[in-house]
Write a protein that holds these residues in place. Structure first.
Motif, PDB file in Angstrom:
ATOM      1  N   ARG A 105       0.890  -1.233   0.046  1.00 10.89           N
ATOM      2  CA  ARG A 105      -0.023   0.034  -0.056  1.00 10.89           C
ATOM      3  C   ARG A 105       0.800   1.254  -0.101  1.00 10.89           C
ATOM      4  N   GLY A 135      -7.195  -4.158  -4.419  1.00 10.54           N
ATOM      5  CA  GLY A 135      -8.798  -3.759  -4.386  1.00 10.54           C
ATOM      6  C   GLY A 135      -8.817  -2.562  -4.026  1.00 10.54           C
ATOM      7  N   GLY A 136     -10.409  -2.257  -3.692  1.00 15.06           N
ATOM      8  CA  GLY A 136     -10.649  -0.956  -3.295  1.00 15.06           C
ATOM      9  C   GLY A 136     -12.211  -0.818  -2.913  1.00 15.06           C
ATOM     10  N   GLU A 175     -11.330  -2.294 -10.075  1.00 15.85           N
ATOM     11  CA  GLU A 175     -10.263  -1.874  -9.109  1.00 15.85           C
ATOM     12  C   GLU A 175      -8.958  -2.591  -9.619  1.00 15.85           C
ATOM     13  N   GLU A 221      -5.446  -0.691 -10.855  1.00 21.83           N
ATOM     14  CA  GLU A 221      -4.484  -0.866  -9.958  1.00 21.83           C
ATOM     15  C   GLU A 221      -3.419  -1.757 -10.371  1.00 21.83           C
ATOM     16  N   LYS A 245      -1.416   6.511   2.054  1.00 18.96           N
ATOM     17  CA  LYS A 245      -2.557   5.792   2.369  1.00 18.96           C
ATOM     18  C   LYS A 245      -2.859   5.254   3.539  1.00 18.96           C
ATOM     19  N   GLU A 267      -0.960  -5.899   1.040  1.00 15.09           N
ATOM     20  CA  GLU A 267      -2.543  -6.209   0.834  1.00 15.09           C
ATOM     21  C   GLU A 267      -2.734  -6.971  -0.299  1.00 15.09           C
TER      22      GLU A 267
HETATM   23 MG    MG Z   1      -6.987   0.212  -3.380  1.00 10.07          MG
END
Ligand code: MG
Ligand code: 8GT
Length: 133
Positions: free
Chosen positions: A22, A36-37, A52, A56, A26, A33
């Protein structure tokens, strides 16, 4: 407290899983991680997930299956995390937001620091791999 709905992809290739680091600015910056989001208004879980991961990681995932759901309260926000597992995708993974990405052999997952909320999903994934092999 703010409550957010999140989708994230557990992308598996043979004995490896794709993780991302990450961005430092943020929430939970620097932790590893499953990419995603947040789900946007009007999107289904699957639509949000496909979007997502394209944004990303620059791949198109196929046939994601719900793997684990986790509700977790951080001091600053509460999250509903929906993890989907997929072994099918097209394209070559790339960290489009400048984040590091990594294919990790599943026995090595324990060496990476994930956000607190992820503990049950990491555990479940290790069991999933060990039963498969
Ligand atoms: Mg994200
Ligand atoms: N993507 C992802 N988020 C996670 C995981 N575990 C976890 O606690 N989270 C939390 O869930 C939230 C997901 O938000 P995100 O930052 O990925 O959302 P996003 O991609 O839409 O970012 P943005 O809104 O900053 O552009 C964050 O608060 C993050 O710390 C995980 O494995 N993957």
């Amino acid at each position: 407290m703010k409550h957010i709905q999140v989708v994230a992809a557990v992308i598996v290739k043979n004995d490896h899983v794709l993780i991302a680091r990450r961005p430092l600015d943020k929430h939970k910056g620097g932790y590893w991680e499953f990419p995603g989001g947040k789900i946007e208004t009007g999107e289904s879980h699957e639509e949000a997930l496909v979007r997502e991961i394209a944004e990303e990681i620059n791949i198109r995932i196929e046939a994601p299956q719900l793997f684990e759901r986790i509700d977790f309260d951080y001091p600053e926000k509460s999250v509903s995390l929906n993890f989907f597992l997929t072994e099918a995708f097209s394209g070559e993974p790339e960290g489009l937001e400048g984040q590091a990405i990594k294919w990790v052999a599943w026995p090595e997952l324990a060496n990476y620091q994930f956000p607190e909320a992820n503990q049950p999903v990491v555990k479940k994934l290790q069991n999933w791999f060990s039963e498969k092999s």
